[in-house]
Motif scaffolding. Sequence first.
Motif, short mmCIF file in Angstrom:
data_model
loop_
_atom_site.label_atom_id
_atom_site.label_comp_id
_atom_site.label_asym_id
_atom_site.label_seq_id
_atom_site.Cartn_x
_atom_site.Cartn_y
_atom_site.Cartn_z
N ILE A 2 0.84 -1.21 0.00
CA ILE A 2 0.00 0.00 0.00
C ILE A 2 0.87 1.25 0.00
O ILE A 2 0.59 2.23 -0.73
CB ILE A 2 -0.94 -0.03 1.22
N LEU A 3 1.92 1.24 0.79
CA LEU A 3 2.84 2.39 0.80
C LEU A 3 3.52 2.57 -0.54
O LEU A 3 3.75 3.70 -1.00
CB LEU A 3 3.88 2.20 1.91
N PHE A 4 3.85 1.45 -1.20
CA PHE A 4 4.49 1.53 -2.50
C PHE A 4 3.57 2.19 -3.53
O PHE A 4 4.00 3.01 -4.35
CB PHE A 4 4.88 0.13 -2.96
N LEU A 57 -16.25 -4.91 -9.23
CA LEU A 57 -16.81 -5.08 -7.90
C LEU A 57 -16.56 -3.85 -7.03
O LEU A 57 -17.46 -3.37 -6.34
CB LEU A 57 -16.21 -6.32 -7.23
N LEU A 58 -15.35 -3.35 -7.05
CA LEU A 58 -14.99 -2.18 -6.24
C LEU A 58 -15.08 -0.92 -7.09
O LEU A 58 -14.64 -0.90 -8.24
CB LEU A 58 -13.57 -2.34 -5.68
N ARG A 59 -15.64 0.11 -6.48
CA ARG A 59 -15.81 1.39 -7.18
C ARG A 59 -15.36 2.52 -6.27
O ARG A 59 -15.70 2.54 -5.10
CB ARG A 59 -17.27 1.60 -7.59
N LYS A 60 -14.60 3.44 -6.83
CA LYS A 60 -14.09 4.55 -6.02
C LYS A 60 -14.13 5.83 -6.84
O LYS A 60 -13.62 5.88 -7.96
CB LYS A 60 -12.65 4.29 -5.57
N ARG A 75 -5.22 1.50 -1.05
CA ARG A 75 -5.68 0.32 -0.32
C ARG A 75 -6.64 -0.51 -1.17
O ARG A 75 -6.58 -1.75 -1.16
CB ARG A 75 -6.38 0.75 0.98
N LEU A 76 -7.50 0.14 -1.91
CA LEU A 76 -8.49 -0.58 -2.71
C LEU A 76 -7.84 -1.32 -3.88
O LEU A 76 -8.26 -2.44 -4.22
CB LEU A 76 -9.57 0.37 -3.21
#
Length: 661
Positions: A181-183, A337-340, A196-197
């Motif tokens: 996540i940091l990368f 599935l994931l939406r942002k 993260r997502l």
Amino acid sequence: CHSPSAEHQSRAPAATSAMRPCTCVAHVAVLGLLNCVRVGDAFSPERRHITCAVYRDNHHCDRQLQARQYVSEEDLYEDDGYYGGKSHGSKSKVATKRGGNRASISQEDAVADDGEAAAWAQYYEADIDTKSFPERTEEALKVLRDAATATIIEQKWTPNQLDAERDDHTSNHQDQLKAAILFVSRDLVEREEEARLVVLAMLAQEHLLLLGPPGTGKSQIARRLGDLVSDGGGFFQRLLTKFTTPEEIFGPLSLRALENDEYKRVTDGFLPSASVGFLDEIFKANSAILNTLLTILNERKFDNGGCREDCPVRCVIGASNELPEDEELDALYDRFLLRKEVKSVSDVGLFQLLTVTPSTTDADADESRATYRDAIGSSSLDEASAALSVAANTATIPDHIASLIRNMRTFINDELDVEVSDRRLVQSARLLRLSAATHGRKHVDPIDCLLLQDIVWRLPEERSVIRQWLWDNLNPGGDGSEAEILQYKFLLDGLRASIIESVRATGGDVAGNGGARKGDVAAIAAFREEVSRISGLIQALWDALARHSEMLVRDHIWLSPDETKAAQQLLQPRARKSMESIEQVLLNARALELALSDDFDIVDDDVRLAVIEGLWEAGENEVSFSDDELDMSTREAKQSFDDVTFRAWRRAKKKMKKKGQ
């Protein structure tokens, strides 16, 4: 009638040796029954022979005999101290119009045999106990409540259970995931949630849609995710237009295959052979590539010529400046599935964005990549993904989580007019199990369900509505937890009323050892089983709230620090308040359960009825209403309260009207 023989007199206790002989043995027996034997002893086999105590004065004996009334078995049953033919330590005396004194009996009295000695000893032991019935009832209540409290403490959920449940094999991958996540988020401002997502999407092998204006870092996030994949599959990126051809996405036709009359494509370097794909302006895809793209996204298959090939695609990130308008794109939209929604940085973030020094050269990028790969460790992120996928398959979804998802779908359908597909809900459930597995847990917890706010919305503005609904219903029991507690209170009140009638019928005998009817004993056993079941349900609700409260203060990989802090501030006070309300109901339920047990170390038969009646006051569980609430009309109250609270409101309204009259 004749006077007692010398042998009989020698067997009497020493205290009776100076007494004048009574004129009739029958009189002696009656006097012994009325004055010597405790309530219930006349019908107790082990005490039946103790009927030979007499008074010192024969004339006084005659007067006592004439003065006392005949006492029947019904009189003994009517006495509060007599239950079912046994007294079990009762200190009451037979109630008559003219009470008499008991015979004075000491432990030094002479006895005829061991059986009589045991009977005298039991009588003497009970006779010297001078505690009144109310005192013994109060003492039994205290013992009962202490025993119930000890049982609750022994069975309560503790944070140690969460630590014991933790799977070190899967939770050890947390450092790798945090490094990933940091990368992805390095040098990016206000893009931690997106980072993260994308890592979660890659881990779950699901697809992510980034919706937002140009220049907000969508492509940069996708490229960094491609750098994390080390299986050699590579990263594929294309900008789609309505003129995009299938060759640009799936590869050109193979000329050599055409020579053999085969219609095949060369897929190396294109989407069918990539591990991570980024398709910008995804909703500009035309019908020529749409069906093939759907097959790759959903099934990881690619129809190449006359055969179907497996695709190593693990995650496709789609980006768009706008939502799909054509209905033919709805299926493609549902595949993500994931939406942002990616917004421009805030004013505070803009200051940081202008002052940060980004890594502009390839050398800086390579150095940063090497640094984070070292942090990830020797095992690749792909190995972590494989291990966590196996763990996710064994993680379970508790009933209250399944109910939460079901209620959320109903809310979205009714309030937002959005139909959430079955496929999306099933994929959501797997994502929640994966979230639990990454934290080493074997069960999905309510905190994991906050991820649903980035899954089930169709329009960006719906996300805030769904988020608020989750805040209101995330605690076990949801927004109706108080109503659920109230239902348990009402149920316990009704059960106790029925139990009191059954216990009164058996005289406190719950095991059938004192002559109680089998039907009454069976009814009490059924009540005990039902109270035990309700106690278990209340205990499970308390345990779920305790576990949830503990989870709120622990780190969660897939939630940003701001989201975690908001959950603590909003949800934890609610959870603690519900736990406090449940504790008293749980104590009452456990105490009622123990009061029906045949353990005489807790409750004796002769005080059982009084103890059950004293566990809590009738009406203690009623809900209180303000004056404004009582002034509501019936229609307003029905709209404002749930069914249980509404019934309580009606009772309170009737009471208020009676007082006014």
